[in-house]
Design a protein around this motif. Structure first.
Motif, PDB file in Angstrom:
ATOM      1  N   PHE A 142      64.356  22.770   8.693  1.00  6.36           N
ATOM      2  CA  PHE A 142      65.412  23.576   8.086  1.00  6.36           C
ATOM      3  C   PHE A 142      64.879  24.554   7.046  1.00  6.36           C
ATOM      4  O   PHE A 142      65.285  25.715   7.004  1.00  6.36           O
ATOM      5  CB  PHE A 142      66.469  22.664   7.449  1.00  6.36           C
ATOM      6  CG  PHE A 142      67.415  22.064   8.444  1.00  6.36           C
ATOM      7  CD1 PHE A 142      68.643  22.647   8.688  1.00  6.36           C
ATOM      8  CD2 PHE A 142      67.069  20.926   9.153  1.00  6.36           C
ATOM      9  CE1 PHE A 142      69.519  22.111   9.614  1.00  6.36           C
ATOM     10  CE2 PHE A 142      67.935  20.368  10.086  1.00  6.36           C
ATOM     11  CZ  PHE A 142      69.164  20.962  10.317  1.00  6.36           C
ATOM     12  N   PHE A 143      63.952  24.100   6.183  1.00  8.65           N
ATOM     13  CA  PHE A 143      63.529  24.973   5.093  1.00  8.65           C
ATOM     14  C   PHE A 143      62.523  26.022   5.527  1.00  8.65           C
ATOM     15  O   PHE A 143      62.445  27.090   4.913  1.00  8.65           O
ATOM     16  CB  PHE A 143      62.937  24.150   3.944  1.00  8.65           C
ATOM     17  CG  PHE A 143      62.596  24.989   2.737  1.00  8.65           C
ATOM     18  CD1 PHE A 143      63.594  25.624   2.023  1.00  8.65           C
ATOM     19  CD2 PHE A 143      61.278  25.150   2.335  1.00  8.65           C
ATOM     20  CE1 PHE A 143      63.292  26.407   0.920  1.00  8.65           C
ATOM     21  CE2 PHE A 143      60.967  25.929   1.238  1.00  8.65           C
ATOM     22  CZ  PHE A 143      61.979  26.561   0.526  1.00  8.65           C
ATOM     23  N   GLY A 144      61.745  25.748   6.579  1.00 13.90           N
ATOM     24  CA  GLY A 144      60.764  26.741   7.019  1.00 13.90           C
ATOM     25  C   GLY A 144      61.411  28.088   7.308  1.00 13.90           C
ATOM     26  O   GLY A 144      60.955  29.137   6.840  1.00 13.90           O
ATOM     27  N   GLY A 145      62.486  28.086   8.068  1.00 10.29           N
ATOM     28  CA  GLY A 145      63.174  29.328   8.372  1.00 10.29           C
ATOM     29  C   GLY A 145      63.900  29.904   7.175  1.00 10.29           C
ATOM     30  O   GLY A 145      63.959  31.125   6.992  1.00 10.29           O
ATOM     31  N   ALA A 146      64.463  29.013   6.326  1.00  8.45           N
ATOM     32  CA  ALA A 146      65.169  29.497   5.142  1.00  8.45           C
ATOM     33  C   ALA A 146      64.226  30.261   4.217  1.00  8.45           C
ATOM     34  O   ALA A 146      64.585  31.299   3.655  1.00  8.45           O
ATOM     35  CB  ALA A 146      65.799  28.328   4.399  1.00  8.45           C
ATOM     36  N   GLY A 180      76.551  33.018   9.417  1.00  7.19           N
ATOM     37  CA  GLY A 180      76.441  33.694   8.134  1.00  7.19           C
ATOM     38  C   GLY A 180      75.261  33.162   7.338  1.00  7.19           C
ATOM     39  O   GLY A 180      75.035  31.947   7.298  1.00  7.19           O
ATOM     40  N   PHE A 181      74.516  34.068   6.734  1.00  8.09           N
ATOM     41  CA  PHE A 181      73.310  33.669   6.020  1.00  8.09           C
ATOM     42  C   PHE A 181      73.614  32.694   4.881  1.00  8.09           C
ATOM     43  O   PHE A 181      72.950  31.670   4.717  1.00  8.09           O
ATOM     44  CB  PHE A 181      72.591  34.895   5.457  1.00  8.09           C
ATOM     45  CG  PHE A 181      71.830  35.683   6.493  1.00  8.09           C
ATOM     46  CD1 PHE A 181      72.055  35.482   7.848  1.00  8.09           C
ATOM     47  CD2 PHE A 181      70.884  36.624   6.110  1.00  8.09           C
ATOM     48  CE1 PHE A 181      71.361  36.210   8.804  1.00  8.09           C
ATOM     49  CE2 PHE A 181      70.172  37.347   7.051  1.00  8.09           C
ATOM     50  CZ  PHE A 181      70.414  37.144   8.403  1.00  8.09           C
ATOM     51  N   ASP A 182      74.609  33.014   4.061  1.00  8.25           N
ATOM     52  CA  ASP A 182      74.903  32.179   2.904  1.00  8.25           C
ATOM     53  C   ASP A 182      75.382  30.791   3.324  1.00  8.25           C
ATOM     54  O   ASP A 182      74.991  29.779   2.743  1.00  8.25           O
ATOM     55  CB  ASP A 182      75.927  32.852   1.992  1.00  8.25           C
ATOM     56  CG  ASP A 182      77.198  33.239   2.734  1.00  8.25           C
ATOM     57  OD1 ASP A 182      77.088  33.678   3.895  1.00  8.25           O
ATOM     58  OD2 ASP A 182      78.295  33.104   2.167  1.00  8.25           O
ATOM     59  N   ARG A 183      76.215  30.722   4.369  1.00  6.56           N
ATOM     60  CA  ARG A 183      76.695  29.425   4.830  1.00  6.56           C
ATOM     61  C   ARG A 183      75.550  28.578   5.385  1.00  6.56           C
ATOM     62  O   ARG A 183      75.498  27.362   5.156  1.00  6.56           O
ATOM     63  CB  ARG A 183      77.767  29.605   5.905  1.00  6.56           C
ATOM     64  CG  ARG A 183      79.069  30.212   5.379  1.00  6.56           C
ATOM     65  CD  ARG A 183      80.066  30.395   6.498  1.00  6.56           C
ATOM     66  NE  ARG A 183      81.297  30.994   6.000  1.00  6.56           N
ATOM     67  CZ  ARG A 183      82.312  31.350   6.782  1.00  6.56           C
ATOM     68  NH1 ARG A 183      82.233  31.164   8.098  1.00  6.56           N
ATOM     69  NH2 ARG A 183      83.394  31.878   6.259  1.00  6.56           N
ATOM     70  N   TRP A 184      74.644  29.219   6.109  1.00  4.46           N
ATOM     71  CA  TRP A 184      73.529  28.443   6.666  1.00  4.46           C
ATOM     72  C   TRP A 184      72.606  27.952   5.562  1.00  4.46           C
ATOM     73  O   TRP A 184      72.091  26.829   5.639  1.00  4.46           O
ATOM     74  CB  TRP A 184      72.753  29.272   7.688  1.00  4.46           C
ATOM     75  CG  TRP A 184      71.647  28.471   8.328  1.00  4.46           C
ATOM     76  CD1 TRP A 184      70.308  28.667   8.219  1.00  4.46           C
ATOM     77  CD2 TRP A 184      71.811  27.308   9.148  1.00  4.46           C
ATOM     78  NE1 TRP A 184      69.617  27.712   8.916  1.00  4.46           N
ATOM     79  CE2 TRP A 184      70.518  26.864   9.507  1.00  4.46           C
ATOM     80  CE3 TRP A 184      72.928  26.621   9.616  1.00  4.46           C
ATOM     81  CZ2 TRP A 184      70.305  25.751  10.308  1.00  4.46           C
ATOM     82  CZ3 TRP A 184      72.714  25.502  10.423  1.00  4.46           C
ATOM     83  CH2 TRP A 184      71.415  25.078  10.749  1.00  4.46           C
TER      84      TRP A 184
END
Length: 419
Positions: free
Chosen positions: A238-242, A378-382
């Protein structure tokens, strides 16, 4: 001052001093290389997709090779694995540097060398992690683990800081030449290490597959071990892409591109602060404390999500990044120490290789699906989902008795915990 003096006292151990010097210098070069490589690809006329292929080739080589690195690290003298890997990487990076400086480099060459270097790093990585325990007395192991990580993180901060300046001033080829030189220094340091070999006699060795099976059995013998490797897989998924995909876009659009660089600097500052605290703070139930602190990593994606809603605030972003790095480093030190103190010496490198696989496998997948999913929801929701998964999975891990009850050892012991 006592923390610093305590770490300096560890350096009286010759082999530990050589190990820390080698891995620190390698971390310095390893932080310069990605920046230099990116600009090298672009200077050769490559696109973002070309750069992605070069990076993916490196990552794929790591995934394929790391389990065999664990097997070899338990079969062969670990300092030999580390020295050989560093010496070979010196040669391969030297070829790239010469090619770029002389003007006959190509994207294909960078990709091929990336595959080779990814394989070399994966072969030596488990041995490097397992080596710490062989270089210091048992009582010094907690400080040795924290001190080694602190030096590596500090070197990474310096490397990231000077990489752009090196490329801008001298070009990508010369920056990669610096990276090659760090491998040469590391190879010399590793070659001077003199520890008792832990490799098994040739006649007692099973097949490679048998060795891998035994390593997997050791992982699943400890509930806390396989559980937190799974948690690490979720973290990187999850965090790699974030971090690599969404962060630069969300923060750059709301606060400016420079803010993203400051956020990464705050992240590294958190790592260093966590390392300094770990030199002195030695909780009895270190794995429990570290896993609880791991939940703080949710702060960074949550802070980025506020930027996506138009409510971004630079101070909050930097605080979130710092808290993320601080919590992650507290966990990493206690995680590393838990493995060192509770896994049999002859299986240590293989266990580290399974730990690394949990990270290597998940990160490319996360990079692949983050963009499409974030575009859909949505970016913020993800980013909120990412933070919830990271923090929630860490807190859920605390429900397991094996995580809560594992104790840090304060003196020599040859027993290993089966829980």
């Amino acid at each position: 001052m006592g923390v610093v003096n305590g770490f300096l006292g560890l350096l009286r151990h010759r082999d530990y001093r050589l190990l820390v010097t080698g891995v620190t210098v390698s971390s310095l070069g390893g932080s310069i290389a990605p920046v230099a490589l990116a600009f090298a690809v672009l200077d050769l006329g490559g696109s973002a997709s070309d750069l992605g292929l070069v990076v993916a080739a490196y990552a794929l080589a790591e995934v394929v090779t790391v389990l065999f690195g664990g097997v070899l690290g338990d079969r062969l003298p670990r300092q030999v694995m580390m020295q050989g890997s560093s010496a070979a990487a010196f040669l391969t990076q030297g070829v790239v540097a010469v090619a770029l400086i002389a003007g006959w480099g190509s994207i294909s060459l960078l990709m091929v060398v990336g595959i080779v270097n990814g394989s070399l790093g994966a072969l030596a990585g488990p041995s490097s992690s397992a080596m710490t325990r062989q270089t210091v007395p048992e009582g010094d192991l907690p400080a040795a683990v924290a001190g080694r990580r602190l030096c590596q993180n500090a070197a990474s901060v310096i490397g990231f800081s000077v990489a752009g300046l090196l490329v801008a001033s001298f070009g990508s080829g010369w920056a990669i030449a610096v990276d090659a030189a760090t491998y040469a220094v590391a190879a010399v340091c590793f070659g001077l290490i003199r520890v008792v070999a832990t490799s098994r006699a040739a006649e007692s060795r099973p097949s490679l597959v048998g060795d891998l099976r035994a390593g997997a059995a050791e992982v699943f013998r400890h509930t806390w071990l396989w559980l937190l490797i799974g948690q690490a897989l979720l973290y990187h998924l999850f965090f790699g892409g974030a971090q690599s995909v969404l962060g630069p876009i969300v923060v750059g659009d709301d606060l400016g591109r420079a803010a993203w660089g400051w956020a990464l600097a705050a992240l590294m500052a958190g790592f260093i602060a966590g390392g300094l605290v770990s030199l002195r703070w030695r909780p009895r139930h270190g794995l429990f404390v570290g896993t609880a602190m791991l939940s703080l990593t949710a702060a960074f994606p949550f802070a980025m999500a506020l930027g996506g809603t138009g409510g971004g605030h630079l101070g909050l972003l930097l605080l979130g990044a710092f808290v993320h790095g601080f919590g992650l480093e507290i966990f990493s030190v206690n995680w590393d120490l838990s493995i060192q103190q509770n896994v049999a010496e002859e299986k240590l490198a293989r266990v580290y290789s399974f730990d690394l696989v949990g990270s290597f496998v998940a990160r490319p997948l996360g990079l692949a699906f983050t963009g499409p999913v974030a575009d859909a929801v949505g970016f913020d929701r993800w980013l909120v989902v990412v933070g919830a998964v990271m923090g929630g999975s860490a807190l859920l891990s605390l429900l397991f008795p094996s995580v809560r009850h594992l104790e840090r050892r304060s003196g020599p012991s040859h027993e290993v915990s089966p829980v």
